[in-house]
Every structure is written in C-alpha cells, then in structure tokens.
Motif scaffolding. Structure first.
Motif, short mmCIF file in Angstrom:
data_model
loop_
_atom_site.label_atom_id
_atom_site.label_comp_id
_atom_site.label_asym_id
_atom_site.label_seq_id
_atom_site.Cartn_x
_atom_site.Cartn_y
_atom_site.Cartn_z
N ILE A 297 0.84 -1.21 0.00
CA ILE A 297 0.00 0.00 0.00
C ILE A 297 0.87 1.25 0.00
CG2 ILE A 297 -1.65 1.33 1.36
CD1 ILE A 297 -2.88 -1.32 2.27
N THR A 298 1.92 1.24 0.83
CA THR A 298 2.84 2.39 0.85
C THR A 298 3.49 2.59 -0.51
OG1 THR A 298 3.31 1.97 3.20
CG2 THR A 298 4.84 3.39 2.00
N TYR A 299 3.90 1.48 -1.12
CA TYR A 299 4.54 1.54 -2.43
C TYR A 299 3.57 2.13 -3.46
CZ TYR A 299 7.35 -0.02 -6.44
OH TYR A 299 8.12 -0.06 -7.58
N LEU A 300 2.32 1.70 -3.42
CA LEU A 300 1.33 2.21 -4.36
C LEU A 300 1.10 3.71 -4.16
CD1 LEU A 300 -1.45 -0.55 -4.54
CD2 LEU A 300 -0.16 0.43 -6.45
N ASN A 301 1.04 4.16 -2.90
CA ASN A 301 0.85 5.58 -2.63
C ASN A 301 2.02 6.42 -3.15
OD1 ASN A 301 -1.61 5.21 -1.35
ND2 ASN A 301 -0.68 4.93 0.67
N GLU A 302 3.23 5.92 -2.91
CA GLU A 302 4.40 6.67 -3.38
C GLU A 302 4.49 6.64 -4.91
OE1 GLU A 302 5.81 8.54 -1.54
OE2 GLU A 302 5.77 7.77 0.50
N LEU A 303 4.12 5.49 -5.50
CA LEU A 303 4.11 5.40 -6.96
C LEU A 303 3.09 6.37 -7.55
CD1 LEU A 303 5.17 3.99 -9.50
CD2 LEU A 303 3.41 2.24 -9.17
N SER A 304 1.94 6.49 -6.89
CA SER A 304 0.91 7.43 -7.33
C SER A 304 1.42 8.87 -7.25
CB SER A 304 -0.34 7.26 -6.47
OG SER A 304 -1.29 8.25 -6.77
N ASN A 305 2.14 9.20 -6.17
CA ASN A 305 2.71 10.54 -6.02
C ASN A 305 3.73 10.85 -7.12
OD1 ASN A 305 1.21 11.05 -3.70
ND2 ASN A 305 2.79 10.22 -2.34
N VAL A 306 4.53 9.85 -7.45
CA VAL A 306 5.53 10.03 -8.50
C VAL A 306 4.86 10.26 -9.85
CG1 VAL A 306 7.32 8.86 -9.84
CG2 VAL A 306 7.37 8.77 -7.34
N PHE A 307 3.87 9.44 -10.19
CA PHE A 307 3.16 9.58 -11.46
C PHE A 307 2.48 10.94 -11.56
CE2 PHE A 307 2.41 4.77 -12.38
CZ PHE A 307 3.78 4.66 -12.67
N ARG A 308 1.84 11.34 -10.45
CA ARG A 308 1.12 12.62 -10.45
C ARG A 308 2.10 13.78 -10.70
NH1 ARG A 308 -0.48 12.48 -5.65
NH2 ARG A 308 -2.33 11.21 -6.05
N TYR A 309 3.24 13.74 -10.07
CA TYR A 309 4.23 14.81 -10.21
C TYR A 309 4.78 14.86 -11.64
CZ TYR A 309 8.01 17.93 -8.68
OH TYR A 309 8.86 18.99 -8.52
N ILE A 310 5.05 13.68 -12.19
CA ILE A 310 5.59 13.63 -13.56
C ILE A 310 4.55 14.12 -14.57
CG2 ILE A 310 6.34 12.07 -15.40
CD1 ILE A 310 7.78 10.42 -13.31
N LEU A 311 3.29 13.75 -14.37
CA LEU A 311 2.24 14.16 -15.30
C LEU A 311 1.99 15.67 -15.27
CD1 LEU A 311 -0.35 11.27 -14.84
CD2 LEU A 311 1.09 11.72 -16.82
N GLN A 312 2.18 16.30 -14.11
CA GLN A 312 1.95 17.73 -14.03
C GLN A 312 3.18 18.55 -14.43
OE1 GLN A 312 1.08 18.85 -9.98
NE2 GLN A 312 3.21 18.75 -9.34
N SER A 313 4.27 17.85 -14.73
CA SER A 313 5.52 18.57 -15.02
C SER A 313 5.46 19.34 -16.33
CB SER A 313 6.70 17.59 -15.06
OG SER A 313 6.53 16.64 -16.10
N ASN A 314 4.57 18.97 -17.25
CA ASN A 314 4.47 19.72 -18.50
C ASN A 314 3.65 20.99 -18.34
OD1 ASN A 314 2.02 18.40 -18.17
ND2 ASN A 314 1.69 18.16 -20.39
N LYS A 315 3.02 21.17 -17.17
CA LYS A 315 2.24 22.38 -16.91
C LYS A 315 3.02 23.39 -16.07
CE LYS A 315 -2.06 19.72 -16.97
NZ LYS A 315 -3.26 19.30 -16.19
N LYS A 316 4.12 22.96 -15.50
CA LYS A 316 4.93 23.84 -14.66
C LYS A 316 6.34 23.93 -15.22
CE LYS A 316 2.69 23.02 -10.17
NZ LYS A 316 2.94 22.62 -8.75
N GLU A 317 6.99 25.02 -14.92
CA GLU A 317 8.39 25.17 -15.31
C GLU A 317 9.30 25.18 -14.09
OE1 GLU A 317 8.52 28.71 -17.67
OE2 GLU A 317 7.93 27.66 -19.50
N LEU A 318 8.92 25.97 -13.09
CA LEU A 318 9.71 26.07 -11.87
C LEU A 318 8.87 25.65 -10.67
CD1 LEU A 318 11.38 29.56 -12.45
CD2 LEU A 318 12.39 27.32 -12.88
#
Length: 367
Positions: free
Chosen positions: A211-232
């Motif tokens: 469960i912890t692994y899934l939560n952290e994996l979800s956080n990683v995916f979310r951050y990577i997906l939003q990276s094209n909307k942010k620069e800094l």
C-alpha cells in the motif's frame, strides 16, 4: 505590394501631422498673433488691421502632410521590396530606400510651385494679397530626413519585436524538446521497473508495504504528469517528489541503495528550480554505477552556503559500461539554462561525481 499594417499607417499619420505642425509652426504663430491683434483692436481705431486670409496656411498644412505621409508609405514599401530583392541584406535595402526617397522627394518638391499656382492663384486668386514665398527647400529637406529616420526607427522596433517573438518560440520549442527527451529517458525503464517492484511486493504478500509503495508510486506519477504544466517549483516540492521516488528505488535495491537528504538552510526550501531537475541525476547515478551488496551505492542530496542543491555519489563504474553519451546531462543543462539563465556545475573528481544546481529566490524565469 502589400499595404502597410494598420499600426504602421497610424504611426505614419501621427508622424506626418507632427512634422506638418512643426514645419508650419512659425506661420501658425504669426497667423495666431495677427488674428489676436485684429480681434482686440478697438472698433474706432483709425487704421484697423485687415482680416487675415488663411488660404495659404491651409494649403501649406495640407501640402506638407501629404508630402510627409507619401514619403512614409514610399519608405515603408521600399524596405519590404528591398527585403525581398536583397534577401535581408540590410545595407543594400537602406541604399535603395535612400536613393528612391531622395528622387521621390525631389520630384514632389518640383511640383510645389505649379501646384501652388494652380490652387492659390487660379482657384483663389490671392497672389497679390498674400505673396507666395520661396519654394521652401529647407522645409522639404527637413521633412525628408525626419520621415526617413522615423521609418527606420519603426523598422528597428518591429525587427526587435519580431526577434523577441522568434526567441520565445524557439525557447518554447527547445523546452518542449528537452521535456520530451526527459520523458523519453524516464518512461521506458522507470515504469517497467516500478511495475516489477509492485508485482514483487504483491507476490510477497506484504500488504502494508504494498500500500505504501502504491501511494508513493501514485505521487511520482502525479508529479511527472503535471511537469508539463509547470516550469519552476520550490525545492520543497521537488524534494517531496524525490522522497517518493527514492522510496521506490529503495524497495527495488533493498539493502544496496541508500539516500541522504539534508537542507541546512530551511529558507532554501522556498527557493525555486526547474521541475524534475534532480530525477535525471539520480537516474544517471543508478544507471552508470555498480549497485550490489558488496558495493552499495550512497547518493547524497544537500544544500550549500552558496544557495545550491548538490547531488553527489561515489563513482562505481560498471565493468561493461561505456562512458555514455551524456544526453541526459546535456538536456538538463539546456533546460536549466533556458529557465533560469544559470549553469549547472559538474564535478567528476576525487572518486565522486557531483552536480550542483543553482536555486532561484524568485519563481520568475530570467529574460
């Protein structure tokens, strides 16, 4: 030929009006003073001031406005023609404009006396009441030079604006290319390895860890997906992502890969850096170094007194590993340079590989 743009026509109209008023300023003032005297003169004054005839003043105003506006349009069109003929060879274009403008101005100047005779004498018959002065060579020359300089200034300003637009377009394209390259570098092996790690945890039936692994994996995916909307992003945001990402790596390389994160100056957590700047450096360390029970790898992430975040690891090169292309670092350097105006610092000495990333105290990218 294409007509000038509306903005250029408006500038030409405004410049022509100002030049016309300037050229006729002395006549306007004389006419104003004479009319003022006539109005203020007592009715019983023995020699009243005769009423002033404004026909010549109107003619002069209209003439110089048409003259200036015509020169403005001629200059504008000749610059466009010169660009097409000489393919942006500026000195040839300017020479063409100068010669053609002088010829046009000389031709219009020669028309001045006959046009005056036709309008002022034949139509209004005012030769005797208002003697026509010298053909005004100085005024015509002044208008010519002023218009040429004005059009050149407008051209330089337009060129500067166009260069800025092209620069922004290239900057956007380069950032998008760097982002695509970064995603291309991350996606293939990272997602595959993440799913493998999740599969292993499920098979081991470690429910809480899964469960912890899934939560952290979800956080990683979310951050990577939003990276094209942010620069800094702030350093705090980036490190929060790094913690989630390193947890996934820690599960994959359990007992072989270790991380240390230390921020000695807490205010730096509110400073900025390009999003996903630390990730490729961790990936680079994992990819190019031996990671085993015998040779565990330690990756240190820490801040420095000169407002930098450093990613450091001991060099443990794989036996079969080549020197590598360095594309990941080149992409990071280019993206960092574009977004911050600063350069990353790379050190490959004393058995340690270090990359220092400058932090910004403002979220606004440098121009």
């Amino acid at each position: 030929m294409h007509l000038p743009k509306k903005n250029d026509l408006l500038i030409g109209f405004t410049v022509s009006v100002l030049i016309t008023l300037f050229v006729n300023f002395s006549m306007l003032m004389r006419n104003y003073n004479d009319n003022a005297k006539a109005i203020n003169m007592p009715d019983n004054f023995p020699m009243p001031v005769p009423p002033q005839n404004n026909d010549f003043l109107y003619f002069s105003l209209i003439w110089f406005f048409i003259y200036a506006f015509l020169l403005f349009i001629v200059n504008d069109q000749l610059y466009k023609l010169g660009d097409r003929i000489f393919r942006k060879k500026e000195y040839k274009t300017m020479l063409l404009v100068a010669v053609a403008s002088v010829v046009t101005a000389f031709g219009v100047f020669k028309l001045y006396p006959p046009v005056n005779d036709m309008i002022m004498v034949n139509l209004f018959d005012i030769r005797n009441r208002f003697p026509f002065p010298h053909p005004l060579e100085t005024e015509h020359l002044f208008v010519l030079l002023t218009v040429m300089l004005s059009v050149l200034l407008v051209r330089l300003l337009n060129s500067k604006q166009q260069m800025m637009l092209e620069y922004e377009k290239l900057k956007t394209e380069k950032l998008q290319n760097s982002y695509n390259a970064l995603m291309g570098q991350i996606n293939p092996h990272f997602f595959f390895n993440s799913l493998n790690g999740l599969s292993s945890l499920i098979q081991s039936e470690e429910k809480e860890k899964t469960i912890t692994y899934l939560n952290e994996l979800s956080n990683v995916f979310r951050y990577i997906l939003q990276s094209n909307k942010k620069e800094l992003v702030t350093l705090a945001e980036e490190l929060q992502f790094v913690k989630a990402y390193t947890y996934l790596l820690g599960v994959r390389y359990e007992g072989k890969l270790f991380f240390s994160m230390q921020v000695d100056t807490p205010f730096l957590l509110l400073w900025y850096l390009p999003i996903l700047s630390i990730l490729p450096l961790i990936e680079n360390a994992v990819k190019h170094n031996v990671i085993s029970k015998q040779y565990p790898l330690q990756i240190d992430i820490y801040t420095t007194a000169d407002n930098m975040i450093v990613i450091s690891n001991k060099i443990q090169p794989k036996a079969e590993e080549s020197s590598g292309s360095g594309i990941g670092l080149k992409n990071l350097w280019g993206r960092y340079r574009m977004l911050t105006g600063k350069d990353i610092q790379i050190s490959n000495r004393k058995e340690y590989f270090k990359v220092s990333l400058p932090l910004l105290n403002s979220p606004a990218p440098l121009p």
